[in-house]
Design a protein around this motif. Sequence first.
Motif, PDB file in Angstrom:
ATOM      1  N   ALA A 147       0.832  -1.205   0.000  1.00  0.00           N
ATOM      2  CA  ALA A 147       0.000   0.000   0.000  1.00  0.00           C
ATOM      3  C   ALA A 147       0.862   1.250   0.000  1.00  0.00           C
ATOM      4  O   ALA A 147       0.594   2.213  -0.747  1.00  0.00           O
ATOM      5  CB  ALA A 147      -0.916  -0.005   1.225  1.00  0.00           C
TER       6      ALA A 147
ATOM      7  N   HIS B 147       2.433   1.979  -3.425  1.00  0.00           N
ATOM      8  CA  HIS B 147       1.518   2.500  -4.442  1.00  0.00           C
ATOM      9  C   HIS B 147       0.776   3.757  -3.989  1.00  0.00           C
ATOM     10  O   HIS B 147      -0.059   4.278  -4.737  1.00  0.00           O
ATOM     11  CB  HIS B 147       0.494   1.419  -4.813  1.00  0.00           C
TER      12      HIS B 147
ATOM     13  N   LYS C 184      -1.502   3.905  -1.755  1.00  0.00           N
ATOM     14  CA  LYS C 184      -2.896   3.492  -1.668  1.00  0.00           C
ATOM     15  C   LYS C 184      -3.193   3.023  -0.248  1.00  0.00           C
ATOM     16  O   LYS C 184      -2.278   2.776   0.555  1.00  0.00           O
ATOM     17  CB  LYS C 184      -3.195   2.361  -2.661  1.00  0.00           C
ATOM     18  N   THR C 185      -4.467   2.862   0.074  1.00  0.00           N
ATOM     19  CA  THR C 185      -4.828   2.336   1.384  1.00  0.00           C
ATOM     20  C   THR C 185      -4.690   0.812   1.382  1.00  0.00           C
ATOM     21  O   THR C 185      -4.750   0.171   0.316  1.00  0.00           O
ATOM     22  CB  THR C 185      -6.285   2.690   1.749  1.00  0.00           C
TER      23      THR C 185
ATOM     24  N   GLN D  31      -7.559  -0.750  -0.414  1.00  0.00           N
ATOM     25  CA  GLN D  31      -7.471  -0.693  -1.873  1.00  0.00           C
ATOM     26  C   GLN D  31      -6.558  -1.789  -2.411  1.00  0.00           C
ATOM     27  O   GLN D  31      -6.834  -2.374  -3.469  1.00  0.00           O
ATOM     28  CB  GLN D  31      -6.972   0.681  -2.303  1.00  0.00           C
TER      29      GLN D  31
ATOM     30  N   ARG E 186      -7.778  -4.627  -4.943  1.00  0.00           N
ATOM     31  CA  ARG E 186      -7.100  -4.749  -6.236  1.00  0.00           C
ATOM     32  C   ARG E 186      -6.584  -6.171  -6.438  1.00  0.00           C
ATOM     33  O   ARG E 186      -6.615  -6.710  -7.560  1.00  0.00           O
ATOM     34  CB  ARG E 186      -5.943  -3.752  -6.334  1.00  0.00           C
TER      35      ARG E 186
ATOM     36  N   GLN F   5     -12.859   5.542  -1.334  1.00  0.00           N
ATOM     37  CA  GLN F   5     -11.575   4.860  -1.553  1.00  0.00           C
ATOM     38  C   GLN F   5     -11.779   3.441  -2.064  1.00  0.00           C
ATOM     39  O   GLN F   5     -11.042   2.969  -2.945  1.00  0.00           O
ATOM     40  CB  GLN F   5     -10.780   4.840  -0.252  1.00  0.00           C
TER      41      GLN F   5
ATOM     42  N   SER G 252     -12.228   3.227  -5.697  1.00  0.00           N
ATOM     43  CA  SER G 252     -11.154   3.872  -6.475  1.00  0.00           C
ATOM     44  C   SER G 252      -9.957   2.928  -6.586  1.00  0.00           C
ATOM     45  O   SER G 252      -8.893   3.170  -6.003  1.00  0.00           O
ATOM     46  CB  SER G 252     -10.758   5.195  -5.822  1.00  0.00           C
ATOM     47  N   VAL G 253     -10.152   1.841  -7.321  1.00  0.00           N
ATOM     48  CA  VAL G 253      -9.124   0.795  -7.402  1.00  0.00           C
ATOM     49  C   VAL G 253      -8.753   0.478  -8.852  1.00  0.00           C
ATOM     50  O   VAL G 253      -8.174  -0.581  -9.124  1.00  0.00           O
ATOM     51  CB  VAL G 253      -9.598  -0.489  -6.682  1.00  0.00           C
TER      52      VAL G 253
END
Length: 358
Positions: free
Chosen positions: A276, A279, A281-282, A285, A289, A310, A313-314
């Motif tokens: 995470a 990238h 990202k959380t 996520q 993904r 969130q 948003s992947v």
Amino acid sequence: MSIPESFVLSGGDLMPRIGFGTWQMRELEVLDWAEVARDRESSRDLLSEARAHFELMASSDVLEPAVAAALEAGYRHFDSARVYENEAALGRALNRWIGNDPNKRKELFVVTKLPPGGNRPDLVAEYFNASMHDLGLDYLDLYLLHTPFAFEHVPGDLHPMNPDGTIRADLTTDLIGVWKAILKLKDSGRVRHVGVSNVNEEQLQRLCAVEKPACLQVEVHMLCQQKALIAAANKLGIPVVAYSPLGSKALADALATKTGREYPNLLQLPAVLKIAQAHNKTPAQVLLRHLLQSGVAAIPKSTHPERIKQNISVWDFELSDEEMSELGALDRGEQGRICDFSFFPGIEKHPEFPFKKS
């Protein structure tokens, strides 16, 4: 790696690969299960706590704003079930968004499920009609067999219990008969697709011998990756949807309190945190993904507007082959399962219980 944002079902209908789940919606950010047990005079067994939780999460002041936030964030796939006892609240939120525009209904993919108490061929239509009444919709996009096992049919009680605290199971379940009754619902024009949930590979094969389900919904997440079952479904051409894709921490914590078993927090796994960060990202996520790149759809849930945004948003990043392999190695198989239905004491004795019996 380009991943279509929807599965294409028969007739060209699209099922979005990221949906909005509504089971145990409050999770830890709203509900403390131990506090529920303290505040109730009823038994502190897990099923009683779950019932209290279902009552709370069905309240419109929690679910409807969350669904509104999900619609604003772009979700169009919404998952519910009769046993969640929140179909009416979900229906109100969706119908408020639809308004008088029938084209907006066409954008949605709405799912609900036949409860275990309705797993008799002669009860399927009754429970389906009750769900449709509460949802307030003209048609349903997907109706699922929720479990292969059955409870006794007790009007007004979706989780009937014996005096000793065990679930009142109906051991005479005719799984194929129930499936045939579900298939007949398509003739009414009120449901476009039917599928199954929580079945094992052998049960899936039996159902397919009658007619292939449009979808298979099962628990899939980093510690319970269900690789063999997913491979079998893929071979049959059946899309798989992951419930509890982020680990269902509220249920895991409740089970840990009851059983003493450790259930790791998927959002705190070192490999997930590292990827995470790489990238930007959380952790959630990354977990989602990973499922998408494994060919699986997912129905994450949250009541927090920012997390809701969130979780969908992947689509703007990709995990490398090395990262996919590292995450794939975290699979614990059956030991990683969280939703093993142990909150229904005695259900493991049912002849259609789908998991390995301890």
